[in-house]
Design a protein around this motif. Structure first.
Motif, PDB file in Angstrom:
ATOM      1  N   ASP A 237      -3.857   1.801  -4.575  1.00 25.19           N
ATOM      2  CA  ASP A 237      -2.719   1.211  -3.883  1.00 25.19           C
ATOM      3  C   ASP A 237      -1.453   1.441  -4.697  1.00 25.19           C
ATOM      4  O   ASP A 237      -1.356   0.977  -5.840  1.00 25.19           O
ATOM      5  N   TYR A 238      -0.465   2.147  -4.102  1.00 18.60           N
ATOM      6  CA  TYR A 238       0.788   2.398  -4.806  1.00 18.60           C
ATOM      7  C   TYR A 238       1.592   1.108  -4.992  1.00 18.60           C
ATOM      8  O   TYR A 238       2.445   1.037  -5.871  1.00 18.60           O
ATOM      9  N   GLY A 239       1.354   0.139  -4.121  1.00 14.15           N
ATOM     10  CA  GLY A 239       2.020  -1.156  -4.260  1.00 14.15           C
ATOM     11  C   GLY A 239       3.450  -1.195  -3.766  1.00 14.15           C
ATOM     12  O   GLY A 239       4.134  -2.201  -3.963  1.00 14.15           O
ATOM     13  N   ASP A 240       3.943  -0.132  -3.134  1.00 14.96           N
ATOM     14  CA  ASP A 240       5.322  -0.096  -2.636  1.00 14.96           C
ATOM     15  C   ASP A 240       5.326  -0.617  -1.197  1.00 14.96           C
ATOM     16  O   ASP A 240       4.758   0.004  -0.299  1.00 14.96           O
ATOM     17  N   ARG A 241       5.982  -1.789  -1.003  1.00 16.75           N
ATOM     18  CA  ARG A 241       6.035  -2.398   0.327  1.00 16.75           C
ATOM     19  C   ARG A 241       7.475  -2.428   0.879  1.00 16.75           C
ATOM     20  O   ARG A 241       7.737  -3.062   1.879  1.00 16.75           O
ATOM     21  N   SER A 242       8.362  -1.718   0.261  1.00 12.42           N
ATOM     22  CA  SER A 242       9.759  -1.744   0.726  1.00 12.42           C
ATOM     23  C   SER A 242       9.901  -1.019   2.076  1.00 12.42           C
ATOM     24  O   SER A 242       9.172  -0.063   2.366  1.00 12.42           O
ATOM     25  N   LYS A 243      10.861  -1.471   2.873  1.00 14.36           N
ATOM     26  CA  LYS A 243      11.089  -0.873   4.195  1.00 14.36           C
ATOM     27  C   LYS A 243      11.521   0.581   4.061  1.00 14.36           C
ATOM     28  O   LYS A 243      11.102   1.445   4.853  1.00 14.36           O
ATOM     29  N   GLU A 244      12.369   0.853   3.087  1.00 12.07           N
ATOM     30  CA  GLU A 244      12.842   2.217   2.898  1.00 12.07           C
ATOM     31  C   GLU A 244      11.686   3.163   2.585  1.00 12.07           C
ATOM     32  O   GLU A 244      11.598   4.275   3.139  1.00 12.07           O
ATOM     33  N   ALA A 248      10.217   6.261   4.932  1.00 12.70           N
ATOM     34  CA  ALA A 248      10.129   7.626   4.421  1.00 12.70           C
ATOM     35  C   ALA A 248       8.682   8.109   4.334  1.00 12.70           C
ATOM     36  O   ALA A 248       8.412   9.302   4.537  1.00 12.70           O
ATOM     37  N   HIS A 249       7.767   7.201   4.083  1.00 12.58           N
ATOM     38  CA  HIS A 249       6.353   7.564   3.924  1.00 12.58           C
ATOM     39  C   HIS A 249       5.497   6.570   4.724  1.00 12.58           C
ATOM     40  O   HIS A 249       4.984   5.592   4.167  1.00 12.58           O
ATOM     41  N   PRO A 250       5.275   6.805   6.007  1.00 12.64           N
ATOM     42  CA  PRO A 250       4.537   5.856   6.868  1.00 12.64           C
ATOM     43  C   PRO A 250       3.097   5.619   6.396  1.00 12.64           C
ATOM     44  O   PRO A 250       2.515   4.559   6.699  1.00 12.64           O
ATOM     45  N   TRP A 251       2.528   6.532   5.665  1.00 16.19           N
ATOM     46  CA  TRP A 251       1.139   6.368   5.198  1.00 16.19           C
ATOM     47  C   TRP A 251       1.008   5.233   4.192  1.00 16.19           C
ATOM     48  O   TRP A 251      -0.105   4.804   3.863  1.00 16.19           O
ATOM     49  N   LEU A 252       2.127   4.730   3.656  1.00 18.24           N
ATOM     50  CA  LEU A 252       2.076   3.589   2.722  1.00 18.24           C
ATOM     51  C   LEU A 252       1.593   2.303   3.417  1.00 18.24           C
ATOM     52  O   LEU A 252       1.214   1.345   2.727  1.00 18.24           O
ATOM     53  N   LYS A 253       1.626   2.283   4.742  1.00 17.33           N
ATOM     54  CA  LYS A 253       1.205   1.060   5.465  1.00 17.33           C
ATOM     55  C   LYS A 253      -0.316   0.902   5.463  1.00 17.33           C
ATOM     56  O   LYS A 253      -0.827  -0.154   5.821  1.00 17.33           O
ATOM     57  N   HIS A 254      -1.032   1.947   5.127  1.00 13.83           N
ATOM     58  CA  HIS A 254      -2.510   1.920   5.223  1.00 13.83           C
ATOM     59  C   HIS A 254      -3.171   1.910   3.852  1.00 13.83           C
ATOM     60  O   HIS A 254      -2.633   2.380   2.894  1.00 13.83           O
TER      61      HIS A 254
END
Length: 254
Positions: A237-244, A248-254
């Protein structure tokens, strides 16, 4: 006169009898005392001997009950000495928790310093680009790889990040973390042969980040968060939950 003589004779005879009787009685009494005294002495001597014997009996009873007890104790002591002579006492080889922890820490030091990245393979993944897969199994808690790059303080990291943002072709491989109340960043943007920068994101990954200090300098490493089987893709888990970042990287939601 005859009567008087008879009476005198009788009286004399009676007196003589009384005197003889008295002498015999005294003689008998004296004989009784003489006879009794040795008997009392004998009884006294016998009693003293008995008392003396009674005093000796308690001291001699243990020897009479078990005459071989002393020899058995001596033999046992001799056997103990022989056992000690031939089988000396050995110290336990079991290591303390502190010793085991120090050994584990030193082992990690060696892996990081030597850049060890064993059991890993890079593969291309459709729609994702490159990814890293396990070539062998890893146990929970095992060291997997270091997230290797330039260690920066926060001010320098922000300057680099702003520069990278000017080029859309440049990916972002910057990892920020706190160490001893200070913010640091590992910048792994520059392409190298190290594989930690290529491990992809997942909220349900099989790896997790961990800080490991060597000589006061923090290193960011990845360890197995559960048992990992061969051929599994390595994820964390990259741990980045910022909207920006999510835009930029929608795959962060999963």
């Amino acid at each position: 006169m005859l009567i008087q003589d008879r009476n005198d004779t009788d009286a004399n005879h009676a007196a003589k009898l009384d005197k003889d009787t008295s002498n015999e009685t005294q003689s008998e009494l004296r004989g009784t005392k003489v006879a009794d005294q040795p008997q009392q002495k004998k009884m006294t001597a016998h009693t003293n001997v008995a008392l003396a014997d009674d005093r000796k009996v308690p001291a001699s009873k243990p020897r009479s009950r078990n005459p071989h007890k002393g020899k058995k104790m001596e033999n046992k002591a001799s056997q103990n000495r022989k056992v000690t002579d031939f089988f000396p006492i050995r110290k336990s080889n079991r290591k303390t928790k502190g010793e085991l922890k120090n050994e584990e820490h030193k082992h990690l030091d060696d892996l990081i310093k030597n850049g060890v990245e064993e059991g890993l393979q890079v593969r291309a993944i459709e729609g994702k680009g490159r990814g890293v897969f396990a070539e062998r199994g890893f146990k929970k808690g095992d060291f997997v790889v270091e997230y290797h790059g330039d260690l920066l303080e926060q001010a320098e990291a922000k300057r680099r990040e702003a520069r990278y943002a000017q080029d859309p072709q440049t990916g972002c491989y910057m990892y920020y973390f706190q160490y001893q109340a200070k913010t640091y960043c590992v910048d792994a943007t520059r392409e190298t042969g190290r594989l930690g920068r290529l491990i992809n994101h997942s909220k349900a990954g099989n790896c997790q980040t961990k800080l490991h200090a060597i000589d006061g300098s923090p290193h960011l490493i990845l360890v197995a968060s559960r048992d990992i089987e061969a051929a599994e893709e390595l994820l964390y888990d990259y741990g980045d939950r910022s909207k920006e970042a999510i835009l930029a990287h929608p795959w962060l939601k999963h």
